[in-house]
Design a protein around this motif. Structure first.
Motif, PDB file in Angstrom:
ATOM      1  N   HIS A 103       3.463 -13.004  -0.710  1.00 63.10           N
ATOM      2  CA  HIS A 103       3.321 -11.667  -0.969  1.00 63.10           C
ATOM      3  C   HIS A 103       2.009 -11.068  -0.026  1.00 63.10           C
ATOM      4  CE1 HIS A 103       6.428 -11.320  -4.033  1.00 63.10           C
ATOM      5  NE2 HIS A 103       5.786 -12.448  -4.666  1.00 63.10           N
ATOM      6  N   LEU A 104       1.149 -11.990  -0.052  1.00 58.78           N
ATOM      7  CA  LEU A 104       0.047 -11.427   0.748  1.00 58.78           C
ATOM      8  C   LEU A 104       0.232 -11.020   1.985  1.00 58.78           C
ATOM      9  CD1 LEU A 104      -2.982 -10.694   0.919  1.00 58.78           C
ATOM     10  CD2 LEU A 104      -3.274 -13.027   1.268  1.00 58.78           C
ATOM     11  N   GLU A 105       1.066 -11.941   2.877  1.00 56.26           N
ATOM     12  CA  GLU A 105       1.717 -11.790   3.946  1.00 56.26           C
ATOM     13  C   GLU A 105       2.500 -10.661   4.317  1.00 56.26           C
ATOM     14  OE1 GLU A 105       4.482 -14.458   7.312  1.00 56.26           O
ATOM     15  OE2 GLU A 105       3.443 -15.500   5.864  1.00 56.26           O
ATOM     16  N   LEU A 106       3.328 -10.382   3.343  1.00 59.80           N
ATOM     17  CA  LEU A 106       4.422  -9.245   3.267  1.00 59.80           C
ATOM     18  C   LEU A 106       3.570  -8.094   3.353  1.00 59.80           C
ATOM     19  CD1 LEU A 106       7.347 -10.160   1.004  1.00 59.80           C
ATOM     20  CD2 LEU A 106       7.390 -10.013   3.599  1.00 59.80           C
ATOM     21  N   GLN A 107       2.410  -7.816   2.519  1.00 64.11           N
ATOM     22  CA  GLN A 107       1.738  -6.841   2.132  1.00 64.11           C
ATOM     23  C   GLN A 107       0.744  -6.533   3.460  1.00 64.11           C
ATOM     24  OE1 GLN A 107      -0.640  -7.824  -1.072  1.00 64.11           O
ATOM     25  NE2 GLN A 107       0.528  -6.844  -2.713  1.00 64.11           N
ATOM     26  N   THR A 108       0.483  -7.529   4.028  1.00 65.09           N
ATOM     27  CA  THR A 108      -0.279  -7.327   5.365  1.00 65.09           C
ATOM     28  C   THR A 108       0.742  -6.769   6.526  1.00 65.09           C
ATOM     29  OG1 THR A 108      -1.808  -9.287   4.854  1.00 65.09           O
ATOM     30  CG2 THR A 108      -1.539  -8.610   7.424  1.00 65.09           C
ATOM     31  N   ARG A 109       1.880  -7.279   6.654  1.00 64.40           N
ATOM     32  CA  ARG A 109       2.933  -7.011   7.559  1.00 64.40           C
ATOM     33  C   ARG A 109       3.164  -5.555   7.071  1.00 64.40           C
ATOM     34  NH1 ARG A 109       7.351 -11.788   8.292  1.00 64.40           N
ATOM     35  NH2 ARG A 109       6.110 -13.241   8.875  1.00 64.40           N
ATOM     36  N   ALA A 110       3.376  -5.170   6.113  1.00 62.46           N
ATOM     37  CA  ALA A 110       3.648  -3.635   5.524  1.00 62.46           C
ATOM     38  C   ALA A 110       2.657  -2.797   6.101  1.00 62.46           C
ATOM     39  CB  ALA A 110       3.887  -3.606   4.195  1.00 62.46           C
ATOM     40  N   HIS A 111       1.163  -3.034   5.782  1.00 63.75           N
ATOM     41  CA  HIS A 111       0.040  -2.302   6.304  1.00 63.75           C
ATOM     42  C   HIS A 111      -0.029  -2.211   7.752  1.00 63.75           C
ATOM     43  CE1 HIS A 111      -3.850  -0.568   5.555  1.00 63.75           C
ATOM     44  NE2 HIS A 111      -4.472  -1.641   6.589  1.00 63.75           N
TER      45      HIS A 111
END
Length: 148
Positions: A127-135
């Motif tokens: 989830h952290l990786e997905l949030q980073t990518r989205a950001h």
């Protein structure tokens, strides 16, 4: 056979009485977990007789039941025991779900609390990786730059 086990435990010098109490307690816990499993299966099928007929008529349902019933009382995780019982009930009610139920049962068989914690950490990292990518993607979109 249980009587023989109890006699041997009771006759063990110095720890016999304590070991016998522990043995009885563990046996009672196993019985409680097995009864809990059966209650959930019965509630899910609506009819214990239906489950017994399904076990008699379908070797896949029988195999699923045996695997789940063997695993459930051995687990200290109530959620795991409940899920095992529910997938058995689902397979009894709808035989089209037998493959999925068997997959879940076999996956849960060796899964314990430590594995769940590791999976939770893995999911958190994902989830952290997905949030980073989205950001990063939203920053690129707002600045007019492209990642291509």
């Amino acid at each position: 056979m249980e009587t023989s086990i109890r006699v041997v435990i009771a006759g063990t010098p110095m720890i016999g009485g304590s070991a016998l109490v522990l043995y009885d307690d563990l046996r009672d816990r196993q019985a409680y977990k097995a009864a809990e499993f059966m209650d959930i299966v019965e509630a899910g099928t609506g009819d214990l007789e239906k489950m017994l007929r399904a076990i008699d008529q379908d070797p896949a349902v029988e195999s699923l039941f045996i695997s789940a019933f063997d695993s459930a009382p051995r687990s200290g995780m109530k959620g795991k025991r409940r899920l095992l019982a529910r997938v058995v009930a689902e397979a009894v009610v709808d035989t089209a779900k037998i493959d999925e139920s068997m997959l879940i049962t076999y996956a849960l068989r060796d899964l314990d609390a430590v594995h769940i914690r590791v999976l939770r950490r893995l999911a958190d990292e994902w989830h952290l990786e997905l949030q980073t990518r989205a950001h990063v993607a939203s920053d690129g979109a707002s600045s007019g730059t492209s990642e291509v």
